[in-house]
Design a protein around this motif. Structure first.
Motif, short mmCIF file in Angstrom:
data_model
loop_
_atom_site.label_atom_id
_atom_site.label_comp_id
_atom_site.label_asym_id
_atom_site.label_seq_id
_atom_site.Cartn_x
_atom_site.Cartn_y
_atom_site.Cartn_z
N UNK A 30 34.12 37.56 43.28
CA UNK A 30 32.98 38.25 42.69
C UNK A 30 33.16 38.48 41.20
N UNK A 31 32.07 38.20 40.47
CA UNK A 31 32.06 38.38 39.02
C UNK A 31 30.73 39.01 38.61
N UNK A 334 35.41 55.02 49.37
CA UNK A 334 34.57 54.71 48.22
C UNK A 334 35.39 53.89 47.21
N UNK A 335 34.80 52.79 46.75
CA UNK A 335 35.47 51.94 45.77
C UNK A 335 34.52 51.65 44.61
N UNK A 341 36.49 42.42 45.41
CA UNK A 341 37.35 41.29 45.82
C UNK A 341 38.52 41.78 46.66
N UNK A 342 39.13 42.87 46.26
CA UNK A 342 40.25 43.44 47.01
C UNK A 342 39.79 43.90 48.39
N UNK A 343 38.61 44.51 48.44
CA UNK A 343 38.06 44.97 49.71
C UNK A 343 37.84 43.79 50.67
N UNK A 344 37.32 42.68 50.15
CA UNK A 344 37.11 41.50 50.99
C UNK A 344 38.42 40.99 51.57
N UNK A 345 39.44 40.95 50.74
CA UNK A 345 40.74 40.47 51.21
C UNK A 345 41.30 41.40 52.29
N UNK A 346 41.16 42.70 52.09
CA UNK A 346 41.65 43.66 53.08
C UNK A 346 40.90 43.54 54.40
N UNK A 347 39.59 43.33 54.32
CA UNK A 347 38.80 43.17 55.54
C UNK A 347 39.17 41.89 56.26
N UNK A 348 39.38 40.83 55.51
CA UNK A 348 39.73 39.54 56.11
C UNK A 348 41.08 39.59 56.78
#
Length: 363
Positions: A30-31, A334-335, A341-348
């Motif tokens: 994400x950008x 809350x982020x 991007x970090x949240x996506x990696x953690x969810x994955x």
């Protein structure tokens, strides 16, 4: 943050400028992204987005795991914010009201499903998703979701949110809430029923909370014991790990599967009582789906299995009112927008505890 220029654009009938976070292709991160939304119509409202939940379906969509996505893509269909402008024919909202937006922003309004407030099943194929969709009502332009500072949509598809509601917790209800509330209502879960919740992420937590409020005795199925303490604290009777389902002796009146990865649904059908029902709401990536032989149901006679997809606007409002009345909210973290991007990696990777909510005021 909404700019004064957006209000001027709305007043003058111009396209609404917006900014957010997007991916340019399925392997992208994400950008920052600037774009515009369609002009404010007579029946439309302009919402300043304050919070946007991150749903696992956002990940599937951004990475084209269900179908080839429309890029650039701004995901997000768990939206809560403030109404800052209204069209000349709007009656449901006024400037200053809080509003929510879920998975849909429009539909034909004419078919039997739409008239029955089951807009997600629009029979004319005109259900417009909040993002990753071509908007047939606005020259087939792509829709952009909640990872942004504003959104324009028909007032008919916005959910009324009380002024005293915690917006950061309301946002995830617009998908995670309705997705689990709807099948529990459809199957008539009531006091004394034994309910199983398969998968204990953002959806599973909501299913547990709703079923408990409806009076059920609830057990949870999860990959490991990491969230056992959380499940028991919320009120679950037990947490069973998915590698030992064959050892589970308990039989259930209703099971809801929220699992977003490869699994065998029949492992859970086996756990239903005679006459029991199982609702499937989790949708794994296409390459992880299992082709089941439905004749296996012969050996699970008198059990019902069905799918459920979000809910219509009327039921979504009902869900939100029910949630606020009983103070049923997701467990959230809350982020800031630059942490998506970090949240996506953690969810994955299974590291996320529950629901990430992006504070869009920090955009």
């Amino acid at each position: 943050m909404l700019f004064q220029s957006n209000l001027t654009e709305a007043k003058e009938g111009k396209r609404i400028s917006a900014k957010g976070f997007a991916v340019a292709h399925k392997s992208d991160t994400f950008k920052p992204f600037e774009f515009s939304r369609h002009a404010l119509g007579a029946g439309d409202i302009l919402i300043e987005i304050l919070y946007a939940g991150i749903c696992h379906s956002d990940i599937h969509s951004a990475r084209s795991e269900w179908h080839e996505g429309i890029y650039p893509m701004v995901p997000g269909h768990e939206i809560a914010g403030r109404v800052v402008a209204v069209g000349s024919e709007v009656r449901k909202f006024k400037v200053g009201d809080y509003a929510g937006v879920g998975c849909m922003v429009n539909s034909c309004g004419e078919c039997d499903s739409c008239k029955a407030s089951r807009e997600q099943f629009c029979e004319n194929g005109k259900m417009v998703l909040t993002y990753d969709c071509l908007d047939c009502f606005h020259n087939n332009e792509p829709t952009y979701g909640g990872y942004s500072n504003n959104i324009v949509l028909s007032e008919k598809f916005a959910i009324k949110v009380p002024q005293n509601a915690p917006l950061e917790k309301v946002a995830p209800l617009l998908c995670a809430g309705i997705t689990t509330y709807s099948p529990l209502k459809f199957s008539g879960v009531e006091k004394g029923d034994k309910v199983g919740v398969a998968g204990f992420g953002g959806l599973g937590v909501m299913a547990l909370k709703y079923a408990l409020q409806m009076g059920a005795e609830v057990s949870v199925f999860a990959r490991n014991k990491n969230k056992e303490a959380d499940a028991l604290k919320i009120g679950a009777k037990a947490l069973y790990t998915t590698d030992k389902l064959s050892e589970v002796k308990e039989r259930f009146d209703f099971i809801v599967s929220t699992i977003p990865t490869r699994y065998d649904p029949f492992e859970y059908v086996n756990l239903l009582k005679s006459g029991g029902e199982m609702a499937i709401v989790g949708l794994p990536p296409t390459d992880e789906s299992i082709k089941n032989d439905m004749t296996r149901l012969i050996f699970n006679a008198n059990k019902k299995v069905y799918g459920s997809m979000i809910g219509g606007i009327k039921e979504t409002q009902e869900m939100l009112d029910f949630s606020i009345k009983h103070e049923i909210y997701p467990e959230t973290e809350i982020i800031a927008p630059n942490e998506i991007n970090t949240a996506y990696e953690n969810l994955t990777n299974g590291k996320a505890k529950f629901r990430y909510v992006v504070d869009m005021s920090k955009l």
